[in-house]
Scaffold this motif. Sequence first.
Motif, PDB file in Angstrom:
ATOM      1  N   GLN A 193       0.677  -1.252   0.043  1.00  0.00           N
ATOM      2  CA  GLN A 193       0.052  -0.119   0.038  1.00  0.00           C
ATOM      3  C   GLN A 193       0.750   1.275   0.051  1.00  0.00           C
ATOM      4  O   GLN A 193       0.678   2.415  -0.596  1.00  0.00           O
ATOM      5  CB  GLN A 193      -0.942   0.031   1.348  1.00  0.00           C
ATOM      6  CG  GLN A 193      -2.051  -1.058   1.037  1.00  0.00           C
ATOM      7  CD  GLN A 193      -3.130  -0.603   0.130  1.00  0.00           C
ATOM      8  OE1 GLN A 193      -3.042  -0.940  -0.841  1.00  0.00           O
ATOM      9  NE2 GLN A 193      -4.147   0.231   0.621  1.00  0.00           N
ATOM     10  N   ASP A 194       1.773   0.960   0.855  1.00  0.00           N
ATOM     11  CA  ASP A 194       2.997   2.299   0.952  1.00  0.00           C
ATOM     12  C   ASP A 194       3.498   2.484  -0.665  1.00  0.00           C
ATOM     13  O   ASP A 194       3.634   3.751  -1.157  1.00  0.00           O
ATOM     14  CB  ASP A 194       3.652   2.153   1.799  1.00  0.00           C
ATOM     15  CG  ASP A 194       4.673   3.516   2.312  1.00  0.00           C
ATOM     16  OD1 ASP A 194       4.023   4.543   2.623  1.00  0.00           O
ATOM     17  OD2 ASP A 194       5.858   3.403   2.208  1.00  0.00           O
ATOM     18  N   THR A 196       2.532   1.626  -3.430  1.00  0.00           N
ATOM     19  CA  THR A 196       1.579   2.156  -4.341  1.00  0.00           C
ATOM     20  C   THR A 196       1.234   3.431  -4.271  1.00  0.00           C
ATOM     21  O   THR A 196       1.157   4.205  -5.210  1.00  0.00           O
ATOM     22  CB  THR A 196       0.027   1.151  -4.197  1.00  0.00           C
ATOM     23  OG1 THR A 196       0.622  -0.141  -4.330  1.00  0.00           O
ATOM     24  CG2 THR A 196      -0.764   1.634  -5.366  1.00  0.00           C
ATOM     25  N   ARG A 197       1.102   3.895  -2.991  1.00  0.00           N
ATOM     26  CA  ARG A 197       0.939   5.350  -2.627  1.00  0.00           C
ATOM     27  C   ARG A 197       1.807   6.356  -3.132  1.00  0.00           C
ATOM     28  O   ARG A 197       1.801   7.312  -3.766  1.00  0.00           O
ATOM     29  CB  ARG A 197       0.519   5.723  -1.205  1.00  0.00           C
ATOM     30  CG  ARG A 197       0.461   7.063  -0.989  1.00  0.00           C
ATOM     31  CD  ARG A 197       0.199   7.158   0.674  1.00  0.00           C
ATOM     32  NE  ARG A 197       1.585   6.928   1.455  1.00  0.00           N
ATOM     33  CZ  ARG A 197       2.766   7.559   1.474  1.00  0.00           C
ATOM     34  NH1 ARG A 197       2.525   8.916   0.973  1.00  0.00           N
ATOM     35  NH2 ARG A 197       3.649   7.268   1.984  1.00  0.00           N
ATOM     36  N   LYS A 198       3.279   5.896  -2.984  1.00  0.00           N
ATOM     37  CA  LYS A 198       4.490   6.609  -3.498  1.00  0.00           C
ATOM     38  C   LYS A 198       4.228   6.556  -4.929  1.00  0.00           C
ATOM     39  O   LYS A 198       4.568   7.649  -5.520  1.00  0.00           O
ATOM     40  CB  LYS A 198       5.748   5.783  -2.948  1.00  0.00           C
ATOM     41  CG  LYS A 198       6.054   6.182  -1.205  1.00  0.00           C
ATOM     42  CD  LYS A 198       7.133   5.600  -1.033  1.00  0.00           C
ATOM     43  CE  LYS A 198       7.153   5.679   0.638  1.00  0.00           C
ATOM     44  NZ  LYS A 198       8.653   4.891   0.944  1.00  0.00           N
ATOM     45  N   VAL A 200       1.892   6.315  -7.085  1.00  0.00           N
ATOM     46  CA  VAL A 200       0.830   7.409  -7.299  1.00  0.00           C
ATOM     47  C   VAL A 200       1.411   8.694  -7.433  1.00  0.00           C
ATOM     48  O   VAL A 200       0.704   9.517  -8.224  1.00  0.00           O
ATOM     49  CB  VAL A 200      -0.593   6.839  -6.681  1.00  0.00           C
ATOM     50  CG1 VAL A 200      -1.500   8.278  -6.886  1.00  0.00           C
ATOM     51  CG2 VAL A 200      -1.037   5.511  -7.048  1.00  0.00           C
ATOM     52  N   LEU A 201       1.814   9.165  -6.205  1.00  0.00           N
ATOM     53  CA  LEU A 201       2.036  10.392  -5.914  1.00  0.00           C
ATOM     54  C   LEU A 201       3.338  10.530  -7.024  1.00  0.00           C
ATOM     55  O   LEU A 201       3.170  11.975  -7.484  1.00  0.00           O
ATOM     56  CB  LEU A 201       2.825  10.587  -4.703  1.00  0.00           C
ATOM     57  CG  LEU A 201       1.867  10.441  -3.459  1.00  0.00           C
ATOM     58  CD1 LEU A 201       2.366  10.511  -1.954  1.00  0.00           C
ATOM     59  CD2 LEU A 201       0.482  11.602  -3.519  1.00  0.00           C
TER      60      LEU A 201
END
Length: 321
Positions: A193-194, A196-198, A200-201
């Motif tokens: 999740q982390d 993926t978040r990075k 996406v950012l």
Amino acid sequence: MVAGKPKVSAEVQATNDIYTIARERADQEIASLKEQQSMIAETYEVAGRIQAMTFIGKVATVATLIQLKKIKETKSYRDLTHVGTWEDYCNYLRLDRRTVDENLQNLNTFGEEFLETCRQFSLGYRDLRKLRQLTHDGSIQVLDGIIEIAGEQIPLDADHKEDLQAAIEKIIEEQDKLKEDLKAQKKAFDRVQDDTRKSVLKLQKENDQLQERAKARGLTLEEDAFITRVTGFRDFAQGALIALDPNAEENVIPDNLTIRMKSAIIASIHMIKMQVSAIYDSVIAQIGDPVMNPELLEDFTRWEKENGFNPNPQPTIKAAE
């Protein structure tokens, strides 16, 4: 006048009735008081016995737990001097209130027989807490004189003490392993999740940068992306041609060329030339625009005529009738 029992007046009868009722109430109050005094005495007695033992933050016997359960349920500790709450009473006994409550939870969940059997092999608080949690999902069921652990029924007696201990150790080990597996899965999921978040950012940041660059160049994002891609193709092809150019400093041509090496270079350049020429003609024929690239279309007039276009149409003159 008939001889016999003297007649009692209404006033005297009423007085007798009041006295009888009052006496009954007094007897009830005295009995209640005696019971209360008995509970107070028992509460003090339990306290004395517990204080006489050397407790280190826990209750030693199931019998003591049963007495403490009764005292807590009847709230008789409220009548003791300088004791008003259950926690005060536990402090008076030099016991930790949370530990006592946990022991009472175990007593309510498992019963006297189970706790007495487990006490023989020193089952700790942590293990009992785990077992208590397992009763909620049905992994453990305490029946009459029998405990069922993961489908296996074990009598609660001294003869089956080792079987009970083995079954408890097994299910606790399995539950600990399951928790570790779930913990590892959650950790891996959180890491994904982390990441993926990075990602996406990062993509959002790059997209914002592309938007700003396209806007500065007066292009749409699609136009800017396409032009960048086509330019990349051009640079790649140009780099390949430079590598085969004898006059370029970055060429890969050695000084001591053999006949076959020279032939390979010439054949490759000739093939590139023919392919580029053919592609060029196709591009100009299909998407050429004299307004945008007039320098590329020197013979555009001929191309128009060949393709049925008439840039300067002449008015049609009708013949005289």
